[in-house]
Scaffold this motif. Sequence first.
Motif, PDB file in Angstrom:
ATOM      1  N   PHE A 183       0.484  -1.132   0.449  1.00  0.00           N
ATOM      2  CA  PHE A 183       0.030   0.034  -0.104  1.00  0.00           C
ATOM      3  C   PHE A 183       0.637   1.264   0.188  1.00  0.00           C
ATOM      4  CE2 PHE A 183      -3.682  -2.162   2.136  1.00  0.00           C
ATOM      5  CZ  PHE A 183      -3.948  -3.135   1.332  1.00  0.00           C
ATOM      6  N   ARG A 184       2.270   1.564   0.663  1.00  0.00           N
ATOM      7  CA  ARG A 184       2.814   2.322   0.775  1.00  0.00           C
ATOM      8  C   ARG A 184       3.739   2.784  -0.378  1.00  0.00           C
ATOM      9  NH1 ARG A 184       7.826   2.465   0.912  1.00  0.00           N
ATOM     10  NH2 ARG A 184       8.596   0.833   1.689  1.00  0.00           N
ATOM     11  N   GLU A 185       3.546   1.253  -1.188  1.00  0.00           N
ATOM     12  CA  GLU A 185       4.338   1.880  -2.388  1.00  0.00           C
ATOM     13  C   GLU A 185       3.504   2.035  -3.867  1.00  0.00           C
ATOM     14  OE1 GLU A 185       6.066  -2.112  -3.181  1.00  0.00           O
ATOM     15  OE2 GLU A 185       7.932  -1.166  -2.257  1.00  0.00           O
TER      16      GLU A 185
ATOM     17  N   GLY B 269       2.687   6.072  -3.130  1.00  0.00           N
ATOM     18  CA  GLY B 269       3.895   6.730  -3.977  1.00  0.00           C
ATOM     19  C   GLY B 269       4.723   7.105  -2.613  1.00  0.00           C
ATOM     20  N   ARG B 270       4.086   6.951  -0.972  1.00  0.00           N
ATOM     21  CA  ARG B 270       5.146   6.957   0.081  1.00  0.00           C
ATOM     22  C   ARG B 270       6.734   6.573   0.400  1.00  0.00           C
ATOM     23  NH1 ARG B 270       1.749  12.209   0.525  1.00  0.00           N
ATOM     24  NH2 ARG B 270      -0.346  11.610   0.590  1.00  0.00           N
ATOM     25  N   THR B 271       7.200   6.809   1.320  1.00  0.00           N
ATOM     26  CA  THR B 271       9.052   7.001   1.163  1.00  0.00           C
ATOM     27  C   THR B 271       8.435   6.795   2.644  1.00  0.00           C
ATOM     28  OG1 THR B 271       9.417   8.751   2.341  1.00  0.00           O
ATOM     29  CG2 THR B 271       9.815   7.765  -0.109  1.00  0.00           C
ATOM     30  N   SER B 272       9.079   4.852   3.860  1.00  0.00           N
ATOM     31  CA  SER B 272       8.730   5.087   4.458  1.00  0.00           C
ATOM     32  C   SER B 272       9.612   6.491   5.790  1.00  0.00           C
ATOM     33  CB  SER B 272      10.353   4.285   4.792  1.00  0.00           C
ATOM     34  OG  SER B 272      11.467   4.790   4.339  1.00  0.00           O
ATOM     35  N   GLU B 273      10.458   7.017   5.517  1.00  0.00           N
ATOM     36  CA  GLU B 273      10.375   7.807   6.203  1.00  0.00           C
ATOM     37  C   GLU B 273       8.837   8.875   6.264  1.00  0.00           C
ATOM     38  OE1 GLU B 273      12.467   7.464   3.212  1.00  0.00           O
ATOM     39  OE2 GLU B 273      14.398   7.213   4.339  1.00  0.00           O
ATOM     40  N   GLU B 274       8.446   8.891   4.916  1.00  0.00           N
ATOM     41  CA  GLU B 274       7.625  10.045   5.142  1.00  0.00           C
ATOM     42  C   GLU B 274       6.278   8.856   5.901  1.00  0.00           C
ATOM     43  OE1 GLU B 274       6.998  12.311   0.646  1.00  0.00           O
ATOM     44  OE2 GLU B 274       6.427   9.579   0.542  1.00  0.00           O
ATOM     45  N   ALA B 275       6.719   7.945   5.520  1.00  0.00           N
ATOM     46  CA  ALA B 275       5.575   7.212   7.008  1.00  0.00           C
ATOM     47  C   ALA B 275       5.688   7.512   8.317  1.00  0.00           C
ATOM     48  CB  ALA B 275       4.983   5.313   6.111  1.00  0.00           C
TER      49      ALA B 275
ATOM     50  N   THR C 263      13.381   3.213  11.781  1.00  0.00           N
ATOM     51  CA  THR C 263      13.973   1.835  11.528  1.00  0.00           C
ATOM     52  C   THR C 263      12.060   1.753  12.493  1.00  0.00           C
ATOM     53  OG1 THR C 263      13.971   2.570  13.856  1.00  0.00           O
ATOM     54  CG2 THR C 263      16.270   2.380  12.031  1.00  0.00           C
ATOM     55  N   LYS C 264      11.752   1.848  12.803  1.00  0.00           N
ATOM     56  CA  LYS C 264      10.534   1.251  13.274  1.00  0.00           C
ATOM     57  C   LYS C 264       9.281   1.385  11.820  1.00  0.00           C
ATOM     58  CE  LYS C 264       6.531   2.385  16.554  1.00  0.00           C
ATOM     59  NZ  LYS C 264       5.487   2.654  16.994  1.00  0.00           N
ATOM     60  N   ILE C 265       9.144   1.799  10.938  1.00  0.00           N
ATOM     61  CA  ILE C 265       8.463   1.349  10.277  1.00  0.00           C
ATOM     62  C   ILE C 265       9.378   0.162   9.133  1.00  0.00           C
ATOM     63  CG2 ILE C 265       8.357   2.762   7.831  1.00  0.00           C
ATOM     64  CD1 ILE C 265       5.996   3.554  10.077  1.00  0.00           C
TER      65      ILE C 265
ATOM     66  N   PHE D 257      -3.034   7.701   5.267  1.00  0.00           N
ATOM     67  CA  PHE D 257      -2.393   8.069   4.479  1.00  0.00           C
ATOM     68  C   PHE D 257      -2.190   7.522   3.505  1.00  0.00           C
ATOM     69  CE2 PHE D 257       2.651   8.519   4.944  1.00  0.00           C
ATOM     70  CZ  PHE D 257       2.303  10.482   3.853  1.00  0.00           C
ATOM     71  N   TYR D 258      -2.126   6.120   2.982  1.00  0.00           N
ATOM     72  CA  TYR D 258      -2.189   5.691   1.974  1.00  0.00           C
ATOM     73  C   TYR D 258      -2.554   5.576   0.973  1.00  0.00           C
ATOM     74  CZ  TYR D 258       2.269   3.195   4.064  1.00  0.00           C
ATOM     75  OH  TYR D 258       3.415   3.098   5.226  1.00  0.00           O
ATOM     76  N   GLY D 259      -4.777   6.045   0.761  1.00  0.00           N
ATOM     77  CA  GLY D 259      -5.200   6.161   0.634  1.00  0.00           C
ATOM     78  C   GLY D 259      -6.238   5.056   0.546  1.00  0.00           C
TER      79      GLY D 259
END
Length: 283
Positions: free
Chosen positions: A20-22, A25-31, A40-42, A63-65
């Motif tokens: 869902f994150r990919e 179009g979201r990065t792990s930093e944004e999440a 690191t938690k993500i 956040f991921y829609g």
Amino acid sequence: MSESRPTVRRRRLAALLVKFREEAGRTSEEAAERIGCHRTKINRIENARLGISLGELRDLLTFYGITNDTQIDEMVTLARRGRAPGWVQRASLARPSYSDFIGYEETSDYIRSFQSNLIAGLLQTGDYARAVINAAQAGLSSDEVDSLVTARLERQSVLQQSKPPRLSVIQGEAALRIAVGGRSTMAQQLDHLAKMAQHPLIELQVIPDRAGAHAGLFGSFVLFGFPHRDFSDVVCVEHRTGTLFMETPEETAEYTLIFDSLRSIALSPEDSLELIASVRGAL
């Protein structure tokens, strides 16, 4: 369940969160920024090494829609059940892959099981299960046997949940005739088998000995199907020291063909019940 061995449910939740994150179009930093934590938690959540709170999960899904209520409910269910209960952990001491098998069983919506010489686990009585476990794993202590019997019976609760899976079982006739645990145990087991065959979501068929050679002679297996389209079918083949899991489309397609072939030569559910009654009457 220790952090080094995440449950099937947690791994499935993690895989969907990555997907869902990919797709969003979201990065792990944004999440991480979204839920107020370090990247690191993500990463640990997405590697199935760390659980996630329901609040964090819902926030990330927004956040991921992800707005589909069914998808959200499935994710919440996976998060709530991401840690294996104590009876699974105790049973898994003897065979670590057992917890994975239970995880697949609890999250599937369609279970197809072919068992040549033993009654399917979801349809076993306690006495029958104990006799099987004692015979198959003679080195276990009485406490370990008790844990495995408990696990076998606890597994059957999936058939009583609000949305139970469909269960299609094909038994070899030998499973009806091998006197596991003696006459009394087998009589109770066959009575129970006939009773469970009346369940609206259970289809039970028996391959009679007279059917001759067939594809099932090469071994028993269980084929799990799942409600979410992103989860592939899983084939489980139990062996002496564990369980082999296969998930590639080629492997699952092959076992689907085998199961359909076995179903075509098995007796109808009605005729199967007559055979069970005949064997029961001869005890």
